[in-house]
Design a protein around this motif. Structure first.
Motif, mmCIF file in Angstrom:
data_model
loop_
_atom_site.group_PDB
_atom_site.id
_atom_site.type_symbol
_atom_site.label_atom_id
_atom_site.label_comp_id
_atom_site.label_asym_id
_atom_site.label_seq_id
_atom_site.Cartn_x
_atom_site.Cartn_y
_atom_site.Cartn_z
ATOM 1 N N SER A 262 -7.446 -1.298 3.189
ATOM 2 C CA SER A 262 -6.019 -1.533 2.902
ATOM 3 C C SER A 262 -5.197 -1.368 4.161
ATOM 4 C CB SER A 262 -5.491 -0.540 1.873
ATOM 5 O OG SER A 262 -6.214 -0.632 0.698
ATOM 6 N N ASP A 263 -5.531 -0.380 4.962
ATOM 7 C CA ASP A 263 -4.788 -0.158 6.205
ATOM 8 C C ASP A 263 -4.988 -1.314 7.173
ATOM 9 O OD1 ASP A 263 -3.592 2.118 5.460
ATOM 10 O OD2 ASP A 263 -4.594 3.443 6.891
ATOM 11 N N LEU A 264 -6.220 -1.816 7.260
ATOM 12 C CA LEU A 264 -6.467 -2.964 8.140
ATOM 13 C C LEU A 264 -5.641 -4.159 7.687
ATOM 14 C CD1 LEU A 264 -10.325 -2.688 8.639
ATOM 15 C CD2 LEU A 264 -8.562 -2.438 10.387
ATOM 16 N N LEU A 265 -5.545 -4.316 6.364
ATOM 17 C CA LEU A 265 -4.776 -5.446 5.842
ATOM 18 C C LEU A 265 -3.283 -5.254 6.127
ATOM 19 C CD1 LEU A 265 -6.722 -5.999 2.526
ATOM 20 C CD2 LEU A 265 -6.506 -7.629 4.414
ATOM 21 N N ARG A 266 -2.807 -4.010 6.011
ATOM 22 C CA ARG A 266 -1.403 -3.737 6.333
ATOM 23 C C ARG A 266 -1.130 -4.052 7.795
ATOM 24 N NH1 ARG A 266 -2.131 1.211 3.594
ATOM 25 N NH2 ARG A 266 -1.457 0.975 1.450
#
Ligand SMILES: [Zn+2]
Length: 333
Positions: A262-266
């Motif tokens: 999720s952080d990579l996507l953010r």
């Protein structure tokens, strides 16, 4: 780390819940059945325990808290109070289901009558573990309430309870506290410099954060994260990495993986990543598809599917995404 101070309920963020229970009690409107919900780590069980003690104590104080030294409190502390029954999965059973015979025992009249002239208190925990016939049997008890019996269902997943049961209980949701309140409480209980990150890893649930601290989870997470990054860079073999991960609980690992992706996507969409990890790139479409895989694995974690297979499959896919989007071997910084 500080030795933990004793954790005494009601906790600061239980204030509204506590007032609602003690208010109903003093107004003579205590529900027959209360369904206490809320995520893991907000202290549902501590709140229920304080409620049980308060209801059975013969001389609670003006806030409704048990005195701790009357005969009723002594019996509770000794685990021998005849008017307190706790129902849960059979500790010697093969599954963690709450079975119908446990509920049937409750329904017997002698179990439902108070021996000591006060309330009869029954706690059913975790209520979502009732199997279908246990739930049907409980429904009969809920339809024919005995006066002065207080039934308390504790449940993290009320959506897994039959609607017929939910509708017959008054619901009380124990909230996740606002972050400043949670941090203030955590700092009274630990001097760990990682309180903020642990609280975020625990999705804001303070008791879960404290448990993560005790389990030394941050170093474990850092270690797995390094493996996750290096698999993506082609520096580690996904199959051997999966074998190394196999000693870790899927509930924890899949939660971490979900957070990382999720952080990579953010980051990929230009947002700040609150659990900031690093500046790797992930293609949004591939990243979202991968996140779905993680969620799927998380949903299936109770199935007997081998956890090693699940880790292998996820890491092999992760390596494949890494080859496509981070081409060329990169050395670690
Ligand atoms: Zn007492």
């Amino acid at each position: 780390m500080k030795g933990h101070l004793p954790i005494e309920a009601p906790l600061p963020w239980h204030k509204d819940c506590w007032e609602s229970i003690s208010g109903a009690r003093s107004a003579g409107r205590l529900p027959h059945a209360l369904l206490v919900t809320g995520p893991a780590g907000v202290g549902k069980r501590l709140l229920v325990e304080a409620t049980v003690h308060s209801l059975l104590c013969s001389q609670p104080d003006e806030r409704g808290l048990a005195c701790g030294h009357c005969r009723e409190c002594e019996l509770l502390a000794a685990g021998t109070h005849p008017d307190y029954v706790k129902v849960g999965p059979d500790p010697d059973g093969k599954s963690d289901e709450i079975r119908v015979d446990a509920i049937r025992r409750l329904s017997k009249a002698d179990t439902l009558t108070a021996h000591r002239g006060g309330y009869k208190v029954i706690v059913l925990d975790p209520a979502q573990n009732m199997n279908q016939s246990a739930a049907n049997s409980l429904l009969k008890t809920l339809e024919e309430p005995c006066p002065d019996t207080f039934l308390c269902l504790v449940c993290e997943r009320p959506d897994r309870l039959p609607a017929t049961i939910r509708s017959r209980c008054q619901q009380l949701r124990v909230p996740v506290p606002p972050e400043p309140q949670a941090l203030e409480w955590l700092r009274q209980h630990t001097d760990s410099p990682d309180a903020t990150i642990l609280l975020r890893l625990a999705h804001g649930a303070p008791l879960k954060a404290l448990a993560l601290m005790d389990e030394d989870r941050l170093p474990q997470r850092a270690q797995l994260f390094l493996g996750f990054v290096e698999v993506s860079h082609g520096l580690r073999d996904p199959i051997s990495e999966a074998a190394a991960w196999n000693e870790h609980e899927p509930a924890v690992v899949l939660d971490w993986m979900g957070g990382w992706v999720s952080d990579l996507l953010r980051l990929a969409s230009g947002h700040r990543a609150p659990y900031l990890i690093n500046q790797d790139k992930v293609d949004p479409e591939a990243g979202h598809r991968y996140l779905l895989r993680i969620l799927e694995a998380r949903a299936n974690q109770h199935s007997p599917v081998n956890r090693l297979l699940a880790y292998e499959s996820l890491l092999v896919h992760w390596a494949r995404i890494g080859r496509r989007h981070n081409p060329g071997l990169r050395q670690r910084d």
